[in-house]
Scaffold this active site. Structure first.
Site, PDB file in Angstrom:
ATOM      1  N   HIS A 195       6.134  -3.470 -12.701  1.00 32.64           N
ATOM      2  CA  HIS A 195       7.602  -3.236 -13.513  1.00 32.64           C
ATOM      3  C   HIS A 195       8.153  -4.568 -14.021  1.00 32.64           C
ATOM      4  O   HIS A 195       7.854  -5.519 -13.163  1.00 32.64           O
ATOM      5  CB  HIS A 195       8.213  -2.724 -12.394  1.00 32.64           C
ATOM      6  CG  HIS A 195       9.817  -2.436 -12.895  1.00 32.64           C
ATOM      7  ND1 HIS A 195      10.136  -1.935 -14.213  1.00 32.64           N
ATOM      8  CD2 HIS A 195      10.894  -2.232 -12.132  1.00 32.64           C
ATOM      9  CE1 HIS A 195      11.340  -1.988 -14.287  1.00 32.64           C
ATOM     10  NE2 HIS A 195      11.879  -1.981 -12.968  1.00 32.64           N
ATOM     11  N   SER A 201      10.979  33.940 -27.083  1.00 33.49           N
ATOM     12  CA  SER A 201      11.291  35.052 -27.936  1.00 33.49           C
ATOM     13  C   SER A 201      12.359  34.902 -29.125  1.00 33.49           C
ATOM     14  O   SER A 201      13.123  33.884 -28.787  1.00 33.49           O
ATOM     15  CB  SER A 201      11.610  36.250 -26.918  1.00 33.49           C
ATOM     16  OG  SER A 201      12.989  35.942 -26.517  1.00 33.49           O
ATOM     17  N   GLU A 209      15.752   6.133 -15.106  1.00 33.77           N
ATOM     18  CA  GLU A 209      16.179   6.282 -13.746  1.00 33.77           C
ATOM     19  C   GLU A 209      17.409   6.470 -13.834  1.00 33.77           C
ATOM     20  O   GLU A 209      17.966   7.442 -12.809  1.00 33.77           O
ATOM     21  CB  GLU A 209      15.799   5.231 -12.707  1.00 33.77           C
ATOM     22  CG  GLU A 209      14.238   4.773 -12.809  1.00 33.77           C
ATOM     23  CD  GLU A 209      13.793   3.853 -12.018  1.00 33.77           C
ATOM     24  OE1 GLU A 209      12.535   3.378 -11.734  1.00 33.77           O
ATOM     25  OE2 GLU A 209      14.741   2.960 -11.882  1.00 33.77           O
ATOM     26  N   ILE A 231       3.382   3.722  -2.958  1.00 33.86           N
ATOM     27  CA  ILE A 231       3.343   4.702  -3.911  1.00 33.86           C
ATOM     28  C   ILE A 231       2.309   4.328  -4.889  1.00 33.86           C
ATOM     29  O   ILE A 231       1.339   4.832  -5.326  1.00 33.86           O
ATOM     30  CB  ILE A 231       4.649   4.978  -4.566  1.00 33.86           C
ATOM     31  CG1 ILE A 231       5.663   5.732  -3.298  1.00 33.86           C
ATOM     32  CG2 ILE A 231       4.520   6.106  -5.648  1.00 33.86           C
ATOM     33  CD1 ILE A 231       7.053   5.575  -3.858  1.00 33.86           C
ATOM     34  N   ASP A 237      10.748  -3.757  -5.883  1.00 32.54           N
ATOM     35  CA  ASP A 237      11.246  -4.844  -6.665  1.00 32.54           C
ATOM     36  C   ASP A 237      12.076  -6.025  -5.953  1.00 32.54           C
ATOM     37  O   ASP A 237      12.169  -7.242  -6.066  1.00 32.54           O
ATOM     38  CB  ASP A 237      11.828  -4.399  -7.797  1.00 32.54           C
ATOM     39  CG  ASP A 237      10.968  -3.511  -8.453  1.00 32.54           C
ATOM     40  OD1 ASP A 237       9.962  -4.174  -9.267  1.00 32.54           O
ATOM     41  OD2 ASP A 237      11.033  -2.428  -8.634  1.00 32.54           O
ATOM     42  N   TYR A 244       0.914  -1.455  -0.035  1.00 36.76           N
ATOM     43  CA  TYR A 244      -0.076   0.105  -0.014  1.00 36.76           C
ATOM     44  C   TYR A 244       0.791   1.275  -0.100  1.00 36.76           C
ATOM     45  O   TYR A 244       0.778   2.253   0.813  1.00 36.76           O
ATOM     46  CB  TYR A 244      -0.949  -0.027   1.065  1.00 36.76           C
ATOM     47  CG  TYR A 244      -2.222   0.827   1.159  1.00 36.76           C
ATOM     48  CD1 TYR A 244      -3.120   0.427   0.131  1.00 36.76           C
ATOM     49  CD2 TYR A 244      -2.248   2.245   2.033  1.00 36.76           C
ATOM     50  CE1 TYR A 244      -4.355   1.327   0.204  1.00 36.76           C
ATOM     51  CE2 TYR A 244      -3.500   2.798   1.738  1.00 36.76           C
ATOM     52  CZ  TYR A 244      -4.405   2.542   0.733  1.00 36.76           C
ATOM     53  OH  TYR A 244      -5.573   3.298   0.657  1.00 36.76           O
TER      54      TYR A 244
HETATM   55  P1  NDP Z   1       6.869   1.351  -2.406  1.00 28.73           P
HETATM   56  O1  NDP Z   1       8.148   1.618  -2.065  1.00 28.73           O
HETATM   57  O2  NDP Z   1       6.010   2.736  -2.474  1.00 28.73           O
HETATM   58  O3  NDP Z   1       6.055  -0.026  -1.753  1.00 28.73           O
HETATM   59  C1  NDP Z   1       5.729   0.211  -0.218  1.00 28.73           C
HETATM   60  C2  NDP Z   1       5.013  -1.017   0.073  1.00 28.73           C
HETATM   61  O4  NDP Z   1       5.724  -2.069  -0.018  1.00 28.73           O
HETATM   62  C3  NDP Z   1       4.319  -0.729   1.155  1.00 28.73           C
HETATM   63  O5  NDP Z   1       3.037  -1.413   1.426  1.00 28.73           O
HETATM   64  C4  NDP Z   1       5.522  -1.706   2.148  1.00 28.73           C
HETATM   65  O6  NDP Z   1       4.812  -2.150   3.484  1.00 28.73           O
HETATM   66  C5  NDP Z   1       5.753  -2.770   1.109  1.00 28.73           C
HETATM   67  N1  NDP Z   1       6.995  -3.331   1.434  1.00 28.73           N
HETATM   68  C6  NDP Z   1       7.963  -2.974   1.377  1.00 28.73           C
HETATM   69  N2  NDP Z   1       9.040  -3.792   1.874  1.00 28.73           N
HETATM   70  C7  NDP Z   1       8.428  -4.780   1.851  1.00 28.73           C
HETATM   71  C8  NDP Z   1       8.811  -6.369   2.194  1.00 28.73           C
HETATM   72  N3  NDP Z   1      10.163  -6.336   2.316  1.00 28.73           N
HETATM   73  N4  NDP Z   1       7.977  -7.123   2.416  1.00 28.73           N
HETATM   74  C9  NDP Z   1       6.646  -6.881   2.240  1.00 28.73           C
HETATM   75  N5  NDP Z   1       6.308  -5.634   2.107  1.00 28.73           N
HETATM   76  C10 NDP Z   1       7.227  -4.700   1.749  1.00 28.73           C
HETATM   77  O7  NDP Z   1       6.748   0.758  -3.813  1.00 28.73           O
HETATM   78  P2  NDP Z   1       6.271   1.438  -5.470  1.00 28.73           P
HETATM   79  O8  NDP Z   1       4.871   1.780  -5.178  1.00 28.73           O
HETATM   80  O9  NDP Z   1       7.246   2.467  -5.694  1.00 28.73           O
HETATM   81  O10 NDP Z   1       6.658   0.208  -6.316  1.00 28.73           O
HETATM   82  C11 NDP Z   1       5.740  -0.949  -6.342  1.00 28.73           C
HETATM   83  C12 NDP Z   1       5.917  -1.706  -7.808  1.00 28.73           C
HETATM   84  O11 NDP Z   1       5.585  -0.656  -8.712  1.00 28.73           O
HETATM   85  C13 NDP Z   1       7.550  -1.966  -8.024  1.00 28.73           C
HETATM   86  O12 NDP Z   1       7.416  -2.961  -8.689  1.00 28.73           O
HETATM   87  C14 NDP Z   1       7.941  -0.572  -8.900  1.00 28.73           C
HETATM   88  O13 NDP Z   1       8.887  -1.153  -9.685  1.00 28.73           O
HETATM   89  C15 NDP Z   1       6.687  -0.318  -9.833  1.00 28.73           C
HETATM   90  N6  NDP Z   1       6.582   0.915 -10.205  1.00 28.73           N
HETATM   91  C16 NDP Z   1       6.812   2.178  -9.332  1.00 28.73           C
HETATM   92  C17 NDP Z   1       6.473   3.261  -9.879  1.00 28.73           C
HETATM   93  C18 NDP Z   1       6.833   4.206  -8.977  1.00 28.73           C
HETATM   94  O14 NDP Z   1       6.570   5.494  -9.455  1.00 28.73           O
HETATM   95  N7  NDP Z   1       7.105   4.320  -7.562  1.00 28.73           N
HETATM   96  C19 NDP Z   1       6.218   3.456 -11.103  1.00 28.73           C
HETATM   97  C20 NDP Z   1       6.067   2.290 -11.970  1.00 28.73           C
HETATM   98  C21 NDP Z   1       6.138   0.989 -11.515  1.00 28.73           C
HETATM   99  P3  NDP Z   1       5.258  -1.675   4.753  1.00 28.73           P
HETATM  100  O15 NDP Z   1       6.204  -0.676   4.713  1.00 28.73           O
HETATM  101  O16 NDP Z   1       3.965  -1.387   5.606  1.00 28.73           O
HETATM  102  O17 NDP Z   1       5.854  -3.020   5.245  1.00 28.73           O
END
Ligand code: NDP
Length: 327
Positions: A105, A251, A192, A25, A80, A23
């Protein structure tokens, strides 16, 4: 060909529940848009930082394993580097034949970090935007670009279901382009690792040259960056063309000055760096470095944070924000 609203329908996922795993980005934006499109959503999050947000936003929030078990479409939206462990421990045991497994991704598929069972539909649905605009543009009736790739079609309906999700999140309003998982991964990482640092550093270098030559830091920051003029130029350019915006809005002094330096500032050495960065993405060197960094709990990210927080450009921005606050 690109897929638009007319090529996709939320009815292709009628009766299905979508598990949004993570939950953060992306997860938050996906979940809100799916719900507003009438799709049943369950959030999977470990009992950590982001869980309370999902609960506060009124979502049925469960453990990752339970959410996956409760859904027939599972979207993995955690960083990832965390995919391999979470996939094998919590998702693989709870995905059933015929379920659709989606990634935002291509990374984990391109580098074989997850291994979905043969009975699953597997697809990439990759937003080309960070999270907040995905939500904002859904609410204002527009959408953002996404790439799609069906990696495995076990049910014969993998594309229709994936486009059903794309329609519900709002991607088909803008357009969904078929791109192979390998290409999406390379493009994303190259943006990136090459383009983004080039853009950020070009602002910083412009600022530093001006300040070194006696300009006021806040005025330099505003003119080079914080007025939003350059950002606005890039937004317009994205629609009408990279050079067209200068043609239409500049301009003669501006156009003459721009064309005089275009092509002279970035030499062959920068292109060579670009080629090397792409090679490092393709041959897995970047993957190795990332996994090492994650295993050590991101020491270089921590260092970089300290560096940029104390940088003159950041200090000028803080000064400017203080002026705004006191106004
Ligand atoms: P975030 O860093 O925002 O993800 C955070 C979420 O991941 C939280 O719910 C967190 O839960 C959970 N989390 C983090 N580490 C773990 C772990 N070790 N085990 C279980 N849950 C975990 O990720 P993004 O939204 O940036 O990226 C998600 C996917 O989307 C990736 O594959 C990314 O490549 C892809 N993507 C991202 C973009 C972007 O703009 N950011 C754009 C396009 C694709 P908590 O901290 O509560 O444990």
């Amino acid at each position: 060909t690109m897929y638009f609203d007319k090529d996709a329908s939320v009815t292709d996922i009628a009766g299905e529940t979508v598990a949004v795993i993570g939950y953060g980005i992306q997860g938050r934006a996906f979940a809100a848009n799916l719900r507003d499109s009438g799709v049943p959503v369950v959030i999977g999050n470990r009992d950590d930082e982001y869980r309370p947000d999902a609960v506060a936003d009124g979502f049925d929030t469960r453990s990752i394993a339970e959410a996956a078990a409760a859904a027939s479409i599972v979207i993995l939206l955690i960083p990832d580097e965390a995919h391999p462990a979470v996939f094998s421990a919590d998702l693989a045991p709870n995905l059933r034949d015929g379920d659709l497994f989606l990634l935002a991704h291509g990374f984990s598929l391109r580098f074989d970090r997850v291994d979905p069972a043969p009975g699953l539909d597997v697809a990439l649905l990759a937003p080309k935007m960070f999270g907040r605009p995905i939500r904002r543009r859904y609410l204002d009736g527009s959408g953002v670009l996404a790439f799609v790739d069906v990696v495995r079609d076990a049910t014969g309906r993998a594309l229709a279901r994936t486009l059903g999700v794309a329609a519900a999140v709002g991607f088909t309003r803008y357009g969904v382009l078929p791109v192979s998982t390998a290409t999406e991964t390379e493009l994303d990482l190259f943006q990136e690792q090459f383009l983004t640092p080039l853009l950020l550093d070009s602002v910083r270098v412009a600022f530093e040259v001006l300040v070194e030559q006696g300009c006021d830091p806040v005025a330099a920051l505003l003119d080079m960056h914080a007025s939003g003029e350059m950002a606005e130029m890039m937004v317009e350019a994205a629609t009408i063309g990279l050079y067209e915006v200068i043609e239409q809005q500049g301009s003669p002094t501006c156009r003459f000055g721009v064309q005089r330096q275009l092509g002279t500032l970035l030499g062959e050495d920068v292109r060579e760096r670009g080629r090397a960065i792409l090679a490092g993405i393709r041959d897995g060197s970047f993957l190795t470095a990332l996994e090492r960094e994650a295993a050590a709990d991101y020491p270089s990210l921590e260092r970089y944070r300290e560096d940029y927080r104390s940088a003159p450009l950041t200090r000028a921005h803080e000064e400017y924000r203080a002026v705004l606050r006191s106004a």
